[in-house]
Design an enzyme around this catalytic site. Structure first.
Site, PDB file in Angstrom:
ATOM      1  N   ARG A  73      -1.588  20.601 -95.041  1.00 52.64           N
ATOM      2  CA  ARG A  73      -1.528  20.381 -93.595  1.00 52.64           C
ATOM      3  C   ARG A  73      -2.496  19.254 -93.218  1.00 52.64           C
ATOM      4  O   ARG A  73      -3.554  19.107 -93.823  1.00 52.64           O
ATOM      5  CB  ARG A  73      -1.925  21.651 -92.835  1.00 52.64           C
ATOM      6  CG  ARG A  73      -0.835  22.701 -92.789  1.00 52.64           C
ATOM      7  CD  ARG A  73      -1.267  23.902 -92.000  1.00 52.64           C
ATOM      8  NE  ARG A  73      -2.304  24.647 -92.673  1.00 52.64           N
ATOM      9  CZ  ARG A  73      -3.586  24.613 -92.363  1.00 52.64           C
ATOM     10  NH1 ARG A  73      -4.004  23.901 -91.338  1.00 52.64           N
ATOM     11  NH2 ARG A  73      -4.456  25.310 -93.039  1.00 52.64           N
ATOM     12  N   TYR A 215       5.537  18.255 -96.233  1.00 55.45           N
ATOM     13  CA  TYR A 215       4.848  19.329 -96.947  1.00 55.45           C
ATOM     14  C   TYR A 215       4.562  20.563 -96.099  1.00 55.45           C
ATOM     15  O   TYR A 215       4.088  20.454 -94.966  1.00 55.45           O
ATOM     16  CB  TYR A 215       3.508  18.812 -97.490  1.00 55.45           C
ATOM     17  CG  TYR A 215       2.972  19.664 -98.618  1.00 55.45           C
ATOM     18  CD1 TYR A 215       3.329  19.393 -99.924  1.00 55.45           C
ATOM     19  CD2 TYR A 215       2.144  20.744 -98.377  1.00 55.45           C
ATOM     20  CE1 TYR A 215       2.864  20.182-100.970  1.00 55.45           C
ATOM     21  CE2 TYR A 215       1.673  21.541 -99.412  1.00 55.45           C
ATOM     22  CZ  TYR A 215       2.038  21.252-100.711  1.00 55.45           C
ATOM     23  OH  TYR A 215       1.581  22.029-101.740  1.00 55.45           O
ATOM     24  N   LYS A 224       3.733  27.882 -89.459  1.00 55.86           N
ATOM     25  CA  LYS A 224       2.550  27.730 -88.603  1.00 55.86           C
ATOM     26  C   LYS A 224       2.942  27.232 -87.213  1.00 55.86           C
ATOM     27  O   LYS A 224       2.339  27.621 -86.214  1.00 55.86           O
ATOM     28  CB  LYS A 224       1.563  26.758 -89.241  1.00 55.86           C
ATOM     29  CG  LYS A 224       1.215  27.059 -90.677  1.00 55.86           C
ATOM     30  CD  LYS A 224       0.520  28.380 -90.834  1.00 55.86           C
ATOM     31  CE  LYS A 224       0.037  28.537 -92.275  1.00 55.86           C
ATOM     32  NZ  LYS A 224      -0.627  29.809 -92.511  1.00 55.86           N
ATOM     33  N   HIS A 244      -2.665  35.085 -87.674  1.00 60.84           N
ATOM     34  CA  HIS A 244      -2.677  34.562 -89.051  1.00 60.84           C
ATOM     35  C   HIS A 244      -3.180  35.682 -89.976  1.00 60.84           C
ATOM     36  O   HIS A 244      -4.314  35.653 -90.446  1.00 60.84           O
ATOM     37  CB  HIS A 244      -3.627  33.349 -89.087  1.00 60.84           C
ATOM     38  CG  HIS A 244      -3.565  32.557 -90.347  1.00 60.84           C
ATOM     39  ND1 HIS A 244      -4.626  31.798 -90.792  1.00 60.84           N
ATOM     40  CD2 HIS A 244      -2.576  32.381 -91.246  1.00 60.84           C
ATOM     41  CE1 HIS A 244      -4.286  31.188 -91.916  1.00 60.84           C
ATOM     42  NE2 HIS A 244      -3.055  31.533 -92.213  1.00 60.84           N
ATOM     43  N   SER A 266      -6.773  29.900 -94.419  1.00 59.34           N
ATOM     44  CA  SER A 266      -5.855  29.493 -95.490  1.00 59.34           C
ATOM     45  C   SER A 266      -6.594  29.405 -96.826  1.00 59.34           C
ATOM     46  O   SER A 266      -7.717  28.899 -96.887  1.00 59.34           O
ATOM     47  CB  SER A 266      -5.258  28.122 -95.177  1.00 59.34           C
ATOM     48  OG  SER A 266      -4.544  28.168 -93.973  1.00 59.34           O
ATOM     49  N   CYS A 268      -7.856  31.751 -98.732  1.00 63.47           N
ATOM     50  CA  CYS A 268      -8.995  32.658 -98.931  1.00 63.47           C
ATOM     51  C   CYS A 268      -8.546  33.992 -99.515  1.00 63.47           C
ATOM     52  O   CYS A 268      -9.266  34.983 -99.423  1.00 63.47           O
ATOM     53  CB  CYS A 268      -9.737  32.899 -97.621  1.00 63.47           C
ATOM     54  SG  CYS A 268     -10.740  31.520 -97.090  1.00 63.47           S
ATOM     55  N   ASP A 291       0.890  36.409 -94.646  1.00 67.27           N
ATOM     56  CA  ASP A 291       0.333  35.263 -93.914  1.00 67.27           C
ATOM     57  C   ASP A 291       0.359  35.423 -92.387  1.00 67.27           C
ATOM     58  O   ASP A 291      -0.549  34.948 -91.722  1.00 67.27           O
ATOM     59  CB  ASP A 291       1.093  33.988 -94.296  1.00 67.27           C
ATOM     60  CG  ASP A 291       0.362  32.715 -93.906  1.00 67.27           C
ATOM     61  OD1 ASP A 291      -0.869  32.673 -94.052  1.00 67.27           O
ATOM     62  OD2 ASP A 291       1.016  31.765 -93.450  1.00 67.27           O
ATOM     63  N   ARG A 387       1.675  24.976-104.504  1.00 71.46           N
ATOM     64  CA  ARG A 387       2.230  26.208-103.917  1.00 71.46           C
ATOM     65  C   ARG A 387       3.453  26.702-104.663  1.00 71.46           C
ATOM     66  O   ARG A 387       4.165  25.937-105.309  1.00 71.46           O
ATOM     67  CB  ARG A 387       2.640  25.909-102.465  1.00 71.46           C
ATOM     68  CG  ARG A 387       1.488  25.470-101.557  1.00 71.46           C
ATOM     69  CD  ARG A 387       0.812  26.650-100.941  1.00 71.46           C
ATOM     70  NE  ARG A 387      -0.388  26.293-100.184  1.00 71.46           N
ATOM     71  CZ  ARG A 387      -0.964  27.097 -99.298  1.00 71.46           C
ATOM     72  NH1 ARG A 387      -0.463  28.280 -99.033  1.00 71.46           N
ATOM     73  NH2 ARG A 387      -2.060  26.728 -98.676  1.00 71.46           N
TER      74      ARG A 387
HETATM   75  O1  SAT Z   1       0.901  24.572 -95.505  1.00 70.01           O
HETATM   76  S1  SAT Z   1       0.759  25.871 -94.837  1.00 70.01           S
HETATM   77  O2  SAT Z   1       0.221  25.686 -93.501  1.00 70.01           O
HETATM   78  O3  SAT Z   1       2.061  26.519 -94.698  1.00 70.01           O
HETATM   79  C1  SAT Z   1      -0.211  26.875 -95.750  1.00 70.01           C
HETATM   80  C2  SAT Z   1      -1.544  27.162 -95.168  1.00 70.01           C
HETATM   81  O4  SAT Z   1      -2.332  26.256 -94.924  1.00 70.01           O
HETATM   82  O5  SAT Z   1      -1.840  28.357 -94.961  1.00 70.01           O
HETATM   83 MN    MN Z   2      -1.813  30.727 -93.859  1.00 63.01          MN
END
Ligand code: SAT
Ligand code: MN
Length: 614
Positions: A73, A215, A224, A244, A266, A268, A291, A387
């Site tokens: 992100r 991405y 998100k 979240h 994110s 963690c 998530d 990922r």
């Molecule tokens: O790239 S994402 O936002 O979907 C993953 C994350 O940062 O939690």
């Molecule tokens: Mn996340």
């Protein structure tokens, strides 16, 4: 399906208008079928963008390498374009919506030349359920389409629910790399340079416009962008919570069930906690989501949570038989891997997978890579934010009720982050408002999940929502306080703050984490039942030193350290919140939180009064 097949005239016109601007070569409506998924994958494999993996070892799996500039992100290119700047608040980037739409319209003009425009009708939450929200994403990336098909519910059924005039959240996405006549990507990941990337949200009109990145959260707009940033605005207006958070189900040896949701920034360990295999005999953890949680009040006055997603977009590095065997099984077939390393026999490998790299690999940049453990400066073979996109239904720990449209009643909410010092293994809020206070001061060491931040430094990440709250964070705190007044205290979830990431001064982990975190979940469970041993302290309710069984390798001294109230550290924490964190919110900061901060400070200063154990 073709454009003419769309029965919803507003939707059809919306697609036609955008197509007239972006000028794609073709338009495809996604029907969500396995055949369409297969066809898109085959096209991407044939073009060299995707690599088919070993059919025996990873059936139905493919791997992609992104552009090195497009790996996570981009928070400084993410905007909340509310009409008034003040409504976006101090923690979001803001551009005037009219100006931003003008800029983006300019960028979208011709941006899909030489490409196919895909229309993805998707549902966040089970299709047709009262709590689900429908979005439609227009994209020129088949990678996005196939990821969305795993992460959300896509296709004909969604169009049926939409009918001829149903409401949908409109989402535009373009990778921002038009092709000239005869030009091809030659298997290269298309995207725009960083300064041309925009991930824009228009909260009043509930629109999402994304440009330039292919991405993850920048491009899979249901996640998100819709399920957090736009949903948080809807939730504020409708009196619920879009968070979240993972959601897990925990069952004790007597068969009693509790549901826990947990917010961590994110990367963690939300996915690992959601799929945890307890080390304590007789206990069971099952997964509802890893998530995002949407929590709404049920008729009985309790908060019920659903997972609006259908898949996991999990961090690959560090995922191993030890840390998360369930994730490995979930991602063993029909999975999309992005930016992992590839072995000679076309299997996947990443740092922390639990075994050495077998032979020569192709790293995430597409170069040959041979592991050299002696070379401490060797660049990783997999990107740290690599990922896997895997269907939730493939996860062995998925709970039977994970798609129940009613959701599951939440007994406990956990907050946490990566904090090497000060924050104990676990402490509990005295009441709801104290819980809101703990959520508001969450801090964490920065991870690789965002491109533009300095990994390793600590930043405040309230409720783990800093990059995901679609409006003024101070108003969001107020919304949480208000939620607490909507029911009786006994019906509200109990709130806890956990920290698996404590280190010694020498940098050694104090707590083993992963499956051993079940010991902390057990204490949380027993607090909800009222049976756990506890002590009141200046920072909240804590386990007595013997309330949590020690795992192997954790000495009594370590445990004392993990459960200590570090008075000096906490006073520094108070000082930081008072001088650096809370002032940002100005008049929007709820007075209840300032009162909590004052109370914490005086509790800490009073600490040797005999009220506490430190
Ligand atoms: O790239 S994402 O936002 O979907 C993953 C994350 O940062 O939690
Ligand atoms: Mn996340």
């Amino acid at each position: 399906m073709k454009l003419q097949d769309l029965k919803h005239s507003k939707l059809r016109k919306w697609v036609e208008d955008f197509a007239a601007l972006a000028k794609p070569e073709a338009i495809v409506i996604c029907d969500g079928s396995a055949a369409q998924y297969k066809q898109l994958m085959e096209e991407m494999i044939a073009s060299g963008l995707a690599m088919e993996l070993n059919r025996d070892k990873k059936p139905g799996c493919v791997a992609f390498f992104s552009d090195p500039s497009d790996v996570a992100r981009v928070e400084n290119r993410t905007y909340i374009a509310s009409v008034k700047e003040e409504d976006a608040g101090p923690t979001n980037n803001w551009i005037d919506p009219t100006e931003l739409k003008k800029t983006l319209t300019g960028l979208y003009d011709g941006s899909m030349k030489g490409r196919t425009l895909y229309v993805i009708p998707f549902s966040m939450g089970p299709v047709g359920s009262d709590i689900a929200k429908i979005g439609v994403e227009i994209t020129d990336s088949a990678y996005v389409v196939t990821n969305m098909m795993i992460m959300t519910r896509v296709g004909k059924k969604v169009l049926e629910v939409l009918g001829t005039d149903g409401y949908f959240v409109p989402c535009f996405h373009s990778v921002g790399k038009p092709l000239a006549e005869g030009e091809s990507d030659h298997g290269k990941w298309p995207c725009a340079p960083l300064d041309k990337k925009y991930i824009a949200h228009f909260p009043e009109t509930r629109e999402i416009w994304s440009y330039g990145s292919g991405y993850g959260g920048n491009a899979l707009l249901g996640k998100k962008c819709l399920a957090l940033r736009i949903a948080s605005v809807i939730a504020r207006d409708e009196g619920w919570l879009a968070e979240h958070m993972l959601i897990l189900k925990i069952t004790n040896p007597k068969g009693v069930v509790k549901y826990v949701s947990a917010a961590f920034p994110s990367a963690c360990g939300k996915t690992n906690l959601a799929m945890l295999i307890p080390t304590i005999p007789g206990w069971k953890v099952e997964t509802i989501g890893d998530d995002i949680a949407w929590m709404k009040f049920g008729k009985d006055g309790r908060l019920y949570a659903i997972n609006p997603e259908a898949g996991f977009f999990g961090v690959a590095p560090g995922t191993s038989e030890d840390s998360n065997p369930n994730a490995l099984i979930a991602a063993s077939k029909n999975t999309i891997f992005t930016n992992v390393a590839i072995t000679e026999d076309k299997d996947v490998w990443w740092e922390g997978i639990g075994h050495d790299a077998p032979g020569k690999l192709i790293d995430w940049n597409g170069n040959d890579w041979v592991q050299n453990k002696a070379d401490k400066s060797q660049k990783p073979a997999a990107h740290p934010n690599a990922r896997f996109t895997a269907p939730a239904s493939q996860c062995p720990s998925i709970a039977a009720e994970w798609e129940d449209p009613k959701g599951v009643p939440i007994d406990a909410i956990l907050f946490g982050g990566r904090r090497p010092r000060t924050i104990p293994l676990v402490h509990q809020a005295r009441d709801w408002n104290h819980g809101v206070f703990l959520g508001s001061i969450v801090g964490s060491e920065i991870t690789a999940a965002a491109l533009d931040l300095k990994v390793g430094t600590i930043r405040r990440d309230p409720f783990a929502m800093l990059p995901f709250c679609g409006y003024h964070m101070g108003e969001y705190f107020k919304h949480w306080i208000k939620i607490g007044t909507r029911t009786t205290a006994d019906k509200l979830p109990k709130v806890f703050y956990v920290n698996w990431f404590r280190k010694t001064d020498e940098g050694k982990w104090l707590w083993p984490g992963y499956g051993e975190n079940s010991r902390v979940l057990k204490w949380v469970f027993e607090r909800c039942e009222g049976s756990a041993k506890f002590v009141e302290t200046p920072i909240g309710i804590m386990p007595t030193i013997d309330a949590i069984d020690r795992p192997e390798g954790v000495s009594e001294k370590d445990m004392a350290e993990l459960l200590k109230v570090d008075r000096e550290g906490w006073l520094k924490e108070v000082e930081d919140v008072r001088t650096n964190h809370y002032p940002k919110f100005g008049k929007h900061l709820p007075k209840e939180l300032m009162a909590m901060l004052d109370e914490l400070e005086s509790n800490l200063k009073d600490c040797c009064c005999g009220k506490c154990k430190c």
